[in-house]
Write an enzyme that holds these catalytic residues in place. Structure first.
Site, PDB file in Angstrom:
ATOM      1  CG  PHE A  32      -8.453  63.203 -23.271  1.00 59.54           C
ATOM      2  CD1 PHE A  32      -9.045  64.247 -23.694  1.00 59.54           C
ATOM      3  CD2 PHE A  32      -7.510  63.278 -22.725  1.00 59.54           C
ATOM      4  CE1 PHE A  32      -8.156  65.449 -23.663  1.00 59.54           C
ATOM      5  CE2 PHE A  32      -6.423  64.412 -22.294  1.00 59.54           C
ATOM      6  CZ  PHE A  32      -7.122  65.627 -23.030  1.00 59.54           C
ATOM      7  CG  ASP A  33     -14.707  58.097 -24.744  1.00 58.87           C
ATOM      8  OD1 ASP A  33     -14.426  57.212 -24.614  1.00 58.87           O
ATOM      9  OD2 ASP A  33     -15.885  58.392 -25.548  1.00 58.87           O
ATOM     10  N   GLY A  34     -11.896  57.631 -25.537  1.00 55.32           N
ATOM     11  CA  GLY A  34     -11.248  57.407 -26.758  1.00 55.32           C
ATOM     12  C   GLY A  34     -12.041  57.836 -28.158  1.00 55.32           C
ATOM     13  CG  ASP A  70     -18.533  60.183 -27.678  1.00 56.15           C
ATOM     14  OD1 ASP A  70     -19.280  59.343 -28.478  1.00 56.15           O
ATOM     15  OD2 ASP A  70     -17.851  59.427 -26.951  1.00 56.15           O
ATOM     16  CG  PHE A 130     -12.621  66.683 -22.226  1.00 58.15           C
ATOM     17  CD1 PHE A 130     -13.314  67.892 -22.434  1.00 58.15           C
ATOM     18  CD2 PHE A 130     -11.397  66.793 -21.816  1.00 58.15           C
ATOM     19  CE1 PHE A 130     -12.689  69.146 -22.135  1.00 58.15           C
ATOM     20  CE2 PHE A 130     -10.705  67.965 -21.446  1.00 58.15           C
ATOM     21  CZ  PHE A 130     -11.637  69.098 -21.628  1.00 58.15           C
TER      22      PHE A 130
END
Length: 302
Positions: free
Chosen positions: A161-163, A274, A272
């Protein structure tokens, strides 16, 4: 008492995210859905090849045992019901116990996420993903031409995951966009002890932790935070996870380095992020999906 999905990790997925229907989709995109239906019907006995999210789904379903059914995968597809037969046939061919699906013949199926109480929605349609995120469902646009997952970790579901704007809100990202890197670093250092608000994928990470704790002898979950943050902004991210009582197995604070090659080494079943630039970098190496949330996506065309 009726059947209920309460207490399960529910993954809703489009047919193109689960299977490789890119050749068939070219016919669909030409606007002749009757030709598409006939093509799918003619290939009914030919299992579709695995798609980008196949490994993720296959491994999550492996958490189900005869004693406990902890994961439910549901097809939510713009396919027509006739083409849906091939989707179910293909799932059966690969031993995927998928029993439920909604096929909407070109209409957006995202509204069926509500009665499913889905923990995750994966689709190739950006507009469906945006609608799902607006409804509070963790969702990502799958890049169909992403690399497929490595087969090196058959007993481990690996998810990265991105943060900011994914696990966390875009609060800090807005500071970065408006005032630059130095202001961002100062803001995060000043607020290191204050947890970040939750982002759209916090509920999924929490649900994965519950699934991991429930456990099964032959499958486990390994998670990673892969972020462009660097010290001193790393501390707020770590303290936020601690405040949530959620653990990740790895954390990579890359300070703006390209994420793709680091993800190649981690070998996730899905990543994932954004930012489309990070997804494009990652997709050369691993399965990847765009989380169309936060300030970075506020002006992105649907």
């Amino acid at each position: 008492m009726g059947v209920s999905l309460d207490g399960k990790l529910v993954v809703a997925i489009s047919s193109r995210a689960l299977f490789d229907f890119e050749e068939e989709n070219q016919v669909f995109e030409q606007g002749d859905d009757r030709a598409y239906m006939n093509l799918q019907l003619g290939r009914l006995e030919t299992p579709a090849k695995p798609g980008v999210a196949f490994s993720l789904v296959q491994k999550l379903l492996a958490f189900n045992t005869s004693e406990a059914q902890r994961v439910e995968v549901v097809i939510l597809s713009r396919n027509d019901p006739v083409s849906g037969m091939r989707v179910f046939r293909s799932a059966q061919h690969y031993g995927l116990p998928i029993q439920r699906g909604s096929f909407t013949r070109g209409q957006s199926p995202w509204r069926y996420l509500r009665p499913l109480n889905a923990n995750l929605f994966l689709s190739t349609h950006l507009s469906d993903v945006r609608s799902a995120l607006d409804a509070g469902v963790p969702a990502a646009q799958v890049y169909p031409h992403s690399a497929h997952a490595s087969e090196a970790n058959p007993h481990e579901v690996r998810i990265a995951f991105d943060g900011d704007a994914v696990l966390f809100s875009d609060e800090a990202e807005r500071v970065f966009q408006a005032q630059g890197l130095d202001a961002f670093q100062q803001h995060e250092q000043t607020n290191a002890a204050h947890p970040l608000p939750a982002g759209p994928f916090k509920p999924l990470l929490a649900a994965l932790q519950v699934l991991q704790q429930a456990g099964t002898p032959h499958m486990r979950i390994r998670t990673a935070l892969v972020t462009a943050r660097s010290a001193p902004a790393h501390e707020r991210a770590i303290r936020t996870l601690m405040n949530w009582n959620i653990e990740v197995d790895e954390a990579m604070f890359l300070g703006g380095l390209e994420k793709g090659e680091f993800l190649r080494e981690f070998e996730p079943d899905f990543f994932f992020d954004d930012q489309t630039g990070h997804i494009e970098s990652a997709a050369r190496h691993v399965p990847a999906g765009h989380v169309a949330s936060g300030v970075r996506n506020s002006n992105t065309e649907v």
